[in-house]
Structure formats: C-alpha cells, structure tokens
Design an enzyme around this catalytic site. Structure first.
Site, short mmCIF file in Angstrom:
data_model
loop_
_atom_site.label_atom_id
_atom_site.label_comp_id
_atom_site.label_asym_id
_atom_site.label_seq_id
_atom_site.Cartn_x
_atom_site.Cartn_y
_atom_site.Cartn_z
N LYS A 1 42.39 36.84 34.72
CA LYS A 1 43.56 36.00 34.95
C LYS A 1 44.79 36.87 35.07
O LYS A 1 44.98 37.79 34.27
CB LYS A 1 43.71 35.06 33.73
CG LYS A 1 44.91 34.15 33.77
CD LYS A 1 44.58 32.84 34.43
CE LYS A 1 45.79 32.01 34.76
NZ LYS A 1 46.47 32.44 36.02
N LYS B 1 47.26 40.70 26.60
CA LYS B 1 48.03 39.46 26.44
C LYS B 1 47.12 38.28 26.11
O LYS B 1 47.36 37.52 25.18
CB LYS B 1 48.71 39.14 27.78
CG LYS B 1 50.19 39.04 27.74
CD LYS B 1 50.73 38.72 29.12
CE LYS B 1 51.31 39.94 29.79
NZ LYS B 1 52.08 39.62 31.01
N LYS C 1 45.07 41.32 37.92
CA LYS C 1 46.40 41.40 38.54
C LYS C 1 46.26 41.70 40.01
O LYS C 1 45.33 42.39 40.42
CB LYS C 1 47.22 42.52 37.89
CG LYS C 1 48.70 42.38 38.12
CD LYS C 1 49.25 41.33 37.19
CE LYS C 1 50.73 41.24 37.18
NZ LYS C 1 51.19 40.55 35.96
N1 GLU Z 1 52.52 37.07 35.97
C1 GLU Z 1 52.60 36.56 34.64
C2 GLU Z 1 52.30 37.65 33.63
O1 GLU Z 1 52.46 38.81 33.92
C3 GLU Z 1 51.75 35.30 34.46
C4 GLU Z 1 50.30 35.46 34.68
C5 GLU Z 1 49.51 34.15 34.67
O2 GLU Z 1 50.12 33.12 34.45
O3 GLU Z 1 48.30 34.22 34.87
O4 GLU Z 1 51.96 37.38 32.50
#
Ligand code: GLU
Length: 428
Positions: free
Chosen positions: A84, A108, A120
């Site tokens: 994700k 995260k 990513k």
């Molecule tokens: N781009 C955001 C991040 O770096 C959100 C990623 C997401 O919602 O999957 O956390």
C-alpha cells in the site's frame, strides 16, 4: 481537491552528510532489527523492496507531439498483506527514492498495525507544467503500464506529492476498464462519489494534529497561543495550518516551493487558503517573503516540515528553535540531524508516525469499499484518533525503554510485524 503534499525548492547539500534516503533508511532498519535481536538474514530480506517495476510509456501532448515518461512502482514486503502506498508526480522522482518510500510505508503500516506491507509509485514529470488533459493521459498510461502488479488484494495505490483525488479517479476508471469490473478498492484517496472515504482528504493533517497534541502533552506545552511553523502548503500543510489556526495556536510561518511567509503575530490562514492554487502555491502573491531555509530556523514552538526530503540536515539542525517537530512530509530530516535534535532535547515525531493519518484513513476507505458500507466522518475521525494515540504512546514508550530517539523507536515498532510475519511464513 488538494494535492497530497507540496514541495519547497531548497535542498541543502552538505558534503559530508548522507543525503541518500535509501541507504540512510537501510541503516535505521538494520539498527531496529538489531535492537529486536534479529540477524543478518532478516536484514537482507527487509533492506530492499521485493519487487520494483520500472516502466516507460508514451503520452500524447496537447500540441500533438509524444513524450515518453518513466515511472516506478516498488513493493517492499507483502508478508503482512497487500502492499500500500501513494504515487508521486514529481521531476525528482528516482528509483532509490521510490524504494525508500516503499520501505517507509511498510514501517508506517507496521506502527499503525494495518494489514498491509509498504508500496510506492512515482512518475518523473512536472504536473505544474502540464495541462489537465495531459495529466489525465499520463495517469491513465501509468496505470496501464503497472496494471499487472497492482490490484485491491495485491498493491493499492493512493495520492502522494502532486497527485490528488482527480488522479485517483482517472486511475480507477482506467483500471476498471482494463479489468472490466467495478473495483473501488483498487485505489484510495478517491472522490467521495467514487467510493472515497469521508475524512480522507484532511486525514494526514488530522493525524499530524493529533501527534502535535500528544507531543505537547509530553512537553507540557500549552497549545493555545503556541507558535507553529508549517513548511509546505500542499494537502498536509494547508489542512494542518487550518486545524492549528482554528484551535487557537498561532501559525506564524508557512511556505511553498517558491518562498515563505513569516509573521510573529500570526498569519491569516483562511485568507491564504483562499488564495493558494491546487499545488499549494501562494507566496508568489506577496512581496515580503523569506526563503524556506530561513523559515525553518525562525522562532516557533512547533515546526512541521510538510514538503519534501532532506530539509533539516546537520547544517541547520542546531539552529532550529522549535521544541517539537512533527514530520508531515516523508523524510524531511536526515539521520545526522535527527541525532543533533535528539541531543538538544527536541521531541521529533518521525514521518512514519507523524504522517500516518493518511494511510490509516486509506485503510478505512479500502475496508469500506470491501464491505460496501460507508462510515460517517465522525466515525472515521474517532477511529483515526484511537489508532494514532495508541501508536504515539507505543513509540514514545519504546523510545524510553530502549533509550533511543523517536525515529529509531518508530522503526523498532514498525518492523516488528513484518519480521514476525516473514518468520511465520517461513521466509527467514
Ligand atoms: N502518500 C501517503 C503516504 O505517504 C498516503 C499513502 C496511502 O494512503 O496509501 O503515507
């Protein structure tokens, strides 16, 4: 509709410092695994993504010419669940950056205890110089190019720097055409009518605000009247400035890619929000601007870097006035700067915790898509606050227990799930 994050132009280059985001991330992963008692094999598994796809695809421009763009999608680890993470549209995108960003997403998700690994994506382009129609063709072409490796149970994209709910809508539409079935859970950060979640757009900033509250409680700092500087006025920065302004804090500084505004009496955030463009640009309208570099070193209690990588380095860390830093951007503080700030007694809430509100509500969006039942905004915000408060407390307690800074503590908490899942699966 706002872009997920904005970017300042300043990149501070210090010769002796490691500004390479991938190798510095790998160092923290190694340290975290060592603290947890894992051996070299686990590090070998987690130091790089399991899969990185590089794609090149042609896009027809409005003048009839064709440009070939380069994009990436990295999937760090899927031991816990599907990968994700967002897709950034930026001229500085490169493979190592996307790899590092995918590792940060894993950490995260681990801290928040989401059933995901990190992913990513990125496209090397400058959407500020492209028309709406060109960005649409680019977004669709990118999805066609990576479609084989993404999907609602494989790898779920979302917005990131310079991408927003409109890009997500085009990408969802392209994916649904390819697969020939409705698949809202393929991507998050969508517009509400296409299965987006209430509260997703402001979720990154809401998460940062919750971390600020938690950090202020630890530091016994009264938020009312406290001075806040927000670097970056994209999705995260602008919503955060608004939340802090509305809560009675004084937002004394903000910035965009072109410069910064500072006023010790406090800025009129509502006025600035009305005047910003969709990429978060607003300072061009003012004469008395300072640089992003000056802004970071200006007087404040709380500093929120909400732009791009490597903004707080060993060159300027000692001159930072804030006693609390909450990272809304990914990777704004280098490892060397983290150490300087820690030794100075600054409470730094790292990106993998500070900006995790975005992916947490993305997870809620995906859950709602999967069950076809949608939540109220209050429900979303309540659940977000629950997860973030718990995450903050766990990371803070880990920092005290291991006597390490908050970044290493966050990695210790974040890699644990992945490592455990990989072991159960018999990978290591
Ligand atoms: N781009 C955001 C991040 O770096 C959100 C990623 C997401 O919602 O999957 O956390």
């Amino acid at each position: 509709m706002r872009n997920e994050q904005s970017e300042p132009s300043v990149r501070t280059d210090v010769e002796t410092e490691n500004l390479d985001v991938l190798s510095s991330t790998q160092n923290v992963i190694l340290e975290a695994l060592q603290k947890l008692g894992y051996d070299e094999q686990m590090y070998q598994l987690l130091k790089d993504p399991l899969r990185v796809l590089m794609v090149r695809f042609p896009v027809r421009m409005d003048d009839g010419s064709v440009r070939v763009y380069t994009g990436y999608r990295a999937q760090h680890n899927n031991a816990v669940g599907p990968t994700k993470g967002g897709i950034r549209l930026h001229p500085n995108v490169d493979e190592d950056e996307i790899k590092a960003l995918s590792i940060w997403m894993s950490v995260k998700c681990g801290i928040a205890n989401l059933p995901y690994g990190g992913g990513k994506g990125g496209i090397v382009c400058d959407p500020r110089e492209m028309s709406f129609a060109e960005i649409e063709r680019l977004s669709r072409a990118y999805v066609r190019a990576i479609s084989q490796i993404v999907g609602p149970t494989k790898d779920i994209p979302a917005p990131d720097v310079f991408s927003n709910s409109q890009n997500m809508a085009w990408m969802l539409d392209e994916y649904s055409h390819l697969r020939q079935f409705d698949s809202p859970g393929f991507i998050t950060g969508k517009p509400l009518v296409l299965g987006g979640s209430k509260g997703r757009e402001s979720s990154t900033a809401r998460g940062v605000a919750i971390c600020i509250e938690q950090a202020a409680a630890v530091k016994k700092l009264d938020l009312a009247g406290s001075k806040v500087i927000v670097q970056g006025f994209g999705n995260a920065g602008s919503y955060l400035a608004k939340f802090m302004f509305d809560s009675g804090a004084k937002v004394v500084g903000i910035s965009d890619a072109y410069g910064a505004l500072y006023d010790e009496k406090g800025l009129d955030i509502d006025d600035l929000l009305e005047r910003r463009d969709s990429f978060g640009t607003v300072t061009k309208l003012f004469k008395n601007t300072i640089s992003n570099k000056q802004l970071l070193e200006s007087e404040c209690d709380i500093l929120v870097p909400a732009a791009v990588e490597n903004q707080i380095t060993q060159e300027n860390a000692a001159r930072i006035k804030a006693s609390i830093i909450v990272e809304a951007a990914n990777g704004p503080t280098t490892t060397a700067a983290t150490k300087i700030l820690h030794d100075k007694g600054v409470l730094l809430v790292p990106d993998v915790l500070g900006n995790s509100g975005g992916v947490i509500v993305s997870y809620f969006e995906w859950v709602q898509n999967n069950q076809g039942l949608y939540w109220t905004e209050d429900e979303v915000n309540r659940k977000l606050a629950e997860i973030l408060k718990r995450s903050f407390k766990t990371v803070y307690a880990t920092a005290n227990r291991f006597k390490v800074d908050m970044r290493l503590a966050a990695y210790i908490v974040g890699v644990r799930h992945m490592a455990e899942a990989a072991r159960w699966r018999g990978w290591v």
